[in-house]
Design an enzyme around this catalytic site. Sequence first.
Site, PDB file in Angstrom:
ATOM      1  N   ASN A 146       0.624  -1.242  -0.058  1.00 52.02           N
ATOM      2  CA  ASN A 146      -0.082  -0.165   0.016  1.00 52.02           C
ATOM      3  C   ASN A 146       0.776   1.414   0.035  1.00 52.02           C
ATOM      4  O   ASN A 146       0.480   2.137  -0.721  1.00 52.02           O
ATOM      5  CB  ASN A 146      -0.907  -0.081   1.153  1.00 52.02           C
ATOM      6  CG  ASN A 146      -0.307  -0.114   2.391  1.00 52.02           C
ATOM      7  OD1 ASN A 146       0.937  -0.543   2.721  1.00 52.02           O
ATOM      8  ND2 ASN A 146      -1.125  -0.059   3.673  1.00 52.02           N
TER       9      ASN A 146
ATOM     10  N   ARG B  15      11.444   3.088   5.476  1.00 53.04           N
ATOM     11  CA  ARG B  15      11.088   3.330   7.023  1.00 53.04           C
ATOM     12  C   ARG B  15      11.820   2.245   7.510  1.00 53.04           C
ATOM     13  O   ARG B  15      12.164   2.065   8.904  1.00 53.04           O
ATOM     14  CB  ARG B  15       9.649   3.150   7.282  1.00 53.04           C
ATOM     15  CG  ARG B  15       9.222   3.884   8.437  1.00 53.04           C
ATOM     16  CD  ARG B  15       7.795   4.037   8.516  1.00 53.04           C
ATOM     17  NE  ARG B  15       6.837   2.785   8.731  1.00 53.04           N
ATOM     18  CZ  ARG B  15       5.717   2.644   9.051  1.00 53.04           C
ATOM     19  NH1 ARG B  15       4.749   3.789   8.898  1.00 53.04           N
ATOM     20  NH2 ARG B  15       5.023   1.712   9.146  1.00 53.04           N
TER      21      ARG B  15
ATOM     22  N   LYS C 135      12.150  -8.079   0.793  1.00 52.65           N
ATOM     23  CA  LYS C 135      11.279  -8.738   0.212  1.00 52.65           C
ATOM     24  C   LYS C 135       9.905  -7.946  -0.100  1.00 52.65           C
ATOM     25  O   LYS C 135       9.207  -7.882   1.045  1.00 52.65           O
ATOM     26  CB  LYS C 135      10.916 -10.045   0.844  1.00 52.65           C
ATOM     27  CG  LYS C 135      10.350 -11.138  -0.340  1.00 52.65           C
ATOM     28  CD  LYS C 135       9.050 -11.702   0.055  1.00 52.65           C
ATOM     29  CE  LYS C 135       7.770 -10.889   0.237  1.00 52.65           C
ATOM     30  NZ  LYS C 135       7.066 -10.576  -0.648  1.00 52.65           N
TER      31      LYS C 135
ATOM     32  N   ALA D  10       6.384  -6.532  -1.528  1.00 56.08           N
ATOM     33  CA  ALA D  10       5.012  -7.179  -1.867  1.00 56.08           C
ATOM     34  C   ALA D  10       4.886  -7.519  -3.184  1.00 56.08           C
ATOM     35  O   ALA D  10       5.699  -6.779  -4.260  1.00 56.08           O
ATOM     36  CB  ALA D  10       3.732  -6.244  -1.592  1.00 56.08           C
TER      37      ALA D  10
ATOM     38  N   GLY E 292       2.535  -5.733   7.453  1.00 52.60           N
ATOM     39  CA  GLY E 292       1.744  -6.225   6.688  1.00 52.60           C
ATOM     40  C   GLY E 292       0.643  -6.611   7.543  1.00 52.60           C
ATOM     41  O   GLY E 292       0.187  -6.018   8.808  1.00 52.60           O
ATOM     42  N   SER E 293      -0.295  -7.506   7.204  1.00 48.55           N
ATOM     43  CA  SER E 293      -1.727  -8.055   8.023  1.00 48.55           C
ATOM     44  C   SER E 293      -1.319  -8.690   9.240  1.00 48.55           C
ATOM     45  O   SER E 293      -0.040  -9.149   9.181  1.00 48.55           O
ATOM     46  CB  SER E 293      -2.391  -8.840   7.150  1.00 48.55           C
ATOM     47  OG  SER E 293      -1.611 -10.004   6.714  1.00 48.55           O
TER      48      SER E 293
ATOM     49  N   GLU F  35       4.687  -4.273  12.283  1.00 52.29           N
ATOM     50  CA  GLU F  35       3.864  -2.983  11.946  1.00 52.29           C
ATOM     51  C   GLU F  35       2.516  -3.816  11.157  1.00 52.29           C
ATOM     52  O   GLU F  35       2.463  -4.140   9.937  1.00 52.29           O
ATOM     53  CB  GLU F  35       4.316  -2.124  11.056  1.00 52.29           C
ATOM     54  CG  GLU F  35       5.642  -1.636  11.709  1.00 52.29           C
ATOM     55  CD  GLU F  35       5.300  -0.405  12.854  1.00 52.29           C
ATOM     56  OE1 GLU F  35       4.123  -0.115  12.876  1.00 52.29           O
ATOM     57  OE2 GLU F  35       6.151   0.187  13.385  1.00 52.29           O
ATOM     58  N   LEU F  36       1.670  -3.979  12.134  1.00 46.28           N
ATOM     59  CA  LEU F  36       0.494  -4.959  11.501  1.00 46.28           C
ATOM     60  C   LEU F  36      -0.530  -3.957  11.296  1.00 46.28           C
ATOM     61  O   LEU F  36      -0.834  -2.767  10.984  1.00 46.28           O
ATOM     62  CB  LEU F  36       0.278  -6.208  12.536  1.00 46.28           C
ATOM     63  CG  LEU F  36       1.431  -6.854  12.931  1.00 46.28           C
ATOM     64  CD1 LEU F  36       1.344  -7.808  13.885  1.00 46.28           C
ATOM     65  CD2 LEU F  36       2.111  -7.329  11.727  1.00 46.28           C
TER      66      LEU F  36
ATOM     67  N   ARG G 256      -7.394   8.989   2.099  1.00 51.45           N
ATOM     68  CA  ARG G 256      -6.157   8.897   1.587  1.00 51.45           C
ATOM     69  C   ARG G 256      -5.819   7.664   1.181  1.00 51.45           C
ATOM     70  O   ARG G 256      -6.279   6.663   1.877  1.00 51.45           O
ATOM     71  CB  ARG G 256      -5.126   9.636   2.743  1.00 51.45           C
ATOM     72  CG  ARG G 256      -3.883   9.637   2.134  1.00 51.45           C
ATOM     73  CD  ARG G 256      -3.066  10.416   3.467  1.00 51.45           C
ATOM     74  NE  ARG G 256      -2.947   9.518   4.571  1.00 51.45           N
ATOM     75  CZ  ARG G 256      -1.690   8.956   4.875  1.00 51.45           C
ATOM     76  NH1 ARG G 256      -0.527   9.050   4.217  1.00 51.45           N
ATOM     77  NH2 ARG G 256      -1.441   8.031   5.752  1.00 51.45           N
TER      78      ARG G 256
ATOM     79  N   CYS H 266      -3.118   1.394   6.915  1.00 50.02           N
ATOM     80  CA  CYS H 266      -3.109   0.858   8.097  1.00 50.02           C
ATOM     81  C   CYS H 266      -3.705   1.837   9.152  1.00 50.02           C
ATOM     82  O   CYS H 266      -4.493   1.551  10.091  1.00 50.02           O
ATOM     83  CB  CYS H 266      -1.959   0.121   8.455  1.00 50.02           C
ATOM     84  SG  CYS H 266      -0.565   1.274   8.655  1.00 50.02           S
TER      85      CYS H 266
ATOM     86  N   GLU I  16     -10.518  -4.684   9.044  1.00 54.24           N
ATOM     87  CA  GLU I  16     -10.091  -3.478   8.334  1.00 54.24           C
ATOM     88  C   GLU I  16     -10.988  -3.331   7.023  1.00 54.24           C
ATOM     89  O   GLU I  16     -10.829  -4.261   6.281  1.00 54.24           O
ATOM     90  CB  GLU I  16      -8.751  -3.604   8.065  1.00 54.24           C
ATOM     91  CG  GLU I  16      -7.710  -3.247   9.054  1.00 54.24           C
ATOM     92  CD  GLU I  16      -6.192  -3.495   8.448  1.00 54.24           C
ATOM     93  OE1 GLU I  16      -6.007  -4.573   7.956  1.00 54.24           O
ATOM     94  OE2 GLU I  16      -5.555  -2.457   8.533  1.00 54.24           O
TER      95      GLU I  16
ATOM     96  N   SER J  87       1.472  10.403  10.373  1.00 57.57           N
ATOM     97  CA  SER J  87       2.734   9.899  10.182  1.00 57.57           C
ATOM     98  C   SER J  87       3.790  11.002   9.855  1.00 57.57           C
ATOM     99  O   SER J  87       3.764  12.123   9.309  1.00 57.57           O
ATOM    100  CB  SER J  87       2.587   9.170   8.619  1.00 57.57           C
ATOM    101  OG  SER J  87       1.668   8.429   8.807  1.00 57.57           O
TER     102      SER J  87
END
Length: 490
Positions: free
Chosen positions: A161, A169, A184, A186, A238-239, A260-261, A288, A294, A391, A451
């Site tokens: 995303n 980051r 790695k 997405a 990710g999820s 970071e989920l 946005r 997330c 979500e 952010s």
Amino acid sequence: MTVEQETRLLRSVPNRLFIGGEWVHASSGRTFDVVDPSTGASLTTIADASASDGLLALDAAVAARDAWAATAPRARGEILRGAFDLLQERAEDFALLMTLEMGKPLAEARGEVAYGGEFLRWFGEEAVRIGGHYGPSPEGTGRMIVTRLPVGPSLLITPWNFPLAMATRKIAPALAAGCTVVVKPAELTPLTTLYLARLFEEVGLPAGVLNVVTTSSAAEVSAPIIADRRLRKLSFTGSTAVGIRLLEQASANVLRTSMELGGNAPFLVFEDADLDLAVEGAMVAKFRNIGQACTAANRFIVHESLAEEFAARVTARVQELRVGRGTEDGVGIGPLINEAAVAKAVRLVDDAVSRGATVLTGGSPIAGSGTFFEPTVVIGVRPGSDILREEIFGPVLSIVTFTDEADAVAKANDTEYGLVSYAYTRDLARGQRLIESLQTGMLGLNVGVVSNAAAPFGGVKQSGIGREGGAEGIEEYLETKYVLTPNPFG
Ligand code: NAD
């Protein structure tokens, strides 16, 4: 934006794996397509790594480990700064590339280049601030030294995303700390990371410090790397479901982890809120990135006295949003990432309506090519609706009401997630109470986006472990080492 510009840019993006400073084909020779979600057409074809390629990338990161850790912090910082400067020159290319592979409007992609770039600048500066301390033991018989050392080779797994910012980051603090990495990206948006690796190559990052493996089989490639004793750190965005699986794998190797989920952000509008400000904030917090963040506001929890007015005002704004391909002028809403995302939005809206909610605008997929969904407002969402629990990850703004502050806080905290919350109130004491009563790692108090590269981003509960950005971000890639020496005076 012309077709020629798009074609020229796509030709300049590397389509191979980046291992040990070389651009190499996948050992199997396999490739996979990267698709434009606004048309469904293939943009390009890139190398499809298998498990053995992933381990070659780890070999390269291990080979480069000691030299990079021994590189002067100032020199590490200068490379990050060089990458920041070159990114500014290439800003338009990076923005267009993200719009093409992810679908976000070009104006937002430019915003992500600015945001993502800041991590390179910020951690370039932080590289020279890795401190320690020295002092007497309480008994006076010894001297205690506490120093910080790089964790070691790190695997960085990123989502689709925010293709640039989620990579910088992680990469920037890791490199600043003296760690070498395997990234790695997405499989849906790998081009931005490949283009970023080329940029690092151009600014003189030594071979093997940064390695990139693109693959259509994430689990098969990452599992052997995570199980390898030479890996010392796993950072994942990710999820929550995948994060939990990776934590299980990481536990077998006692890895340091940053997670970071997912999120389920509440957006509270109190009766004393500045409604103009709240409506502005709602538009960015919800729409946005086409709602695919997330940090996206997932549940609008509005005081019963203003719910109708708030809903009417956001509905008027939502009806002005232009939907289309992100490269077109004036587009505010691009496509969702794929068919599954559209199906999820349909399911969540249908479930809410079947339980008594009302759609004020939108509510349906848009026919034709690409995976578009109408920007939507839903009011009167009943407790127990899936849209309050999951979500949404799409342009759907769903509204429930509350009666008093205790009710608002109870509703806001009624989720297993805890990434960010937003609250609009003019009451300072209430704002201070919310800082402590809302169970999230971050809070936007009268603002709709939190952010910032200079701030610690991260969540509590099922939203994750650790922080990215700020002074805290580099800590995730440092080990603390304690040394005791005798009192030199005897
Ligand atoms: P995802 O979990 O499906 O995939 C994330 C990454 O993990 C991708 O690189 C994917 O290839 C890889 N992956 C998937 N399955 C894997 C497996 N079994 N083993 C190893 N790797 C695997 O998530 P996504 O759909 O790409 O991203 C959306 C999710 O990310 C949302 O839940 C969103 O909230 C979350 N997110 C969180 C933050 C944050 O900072 N907290 C930021 C952005 C996105």
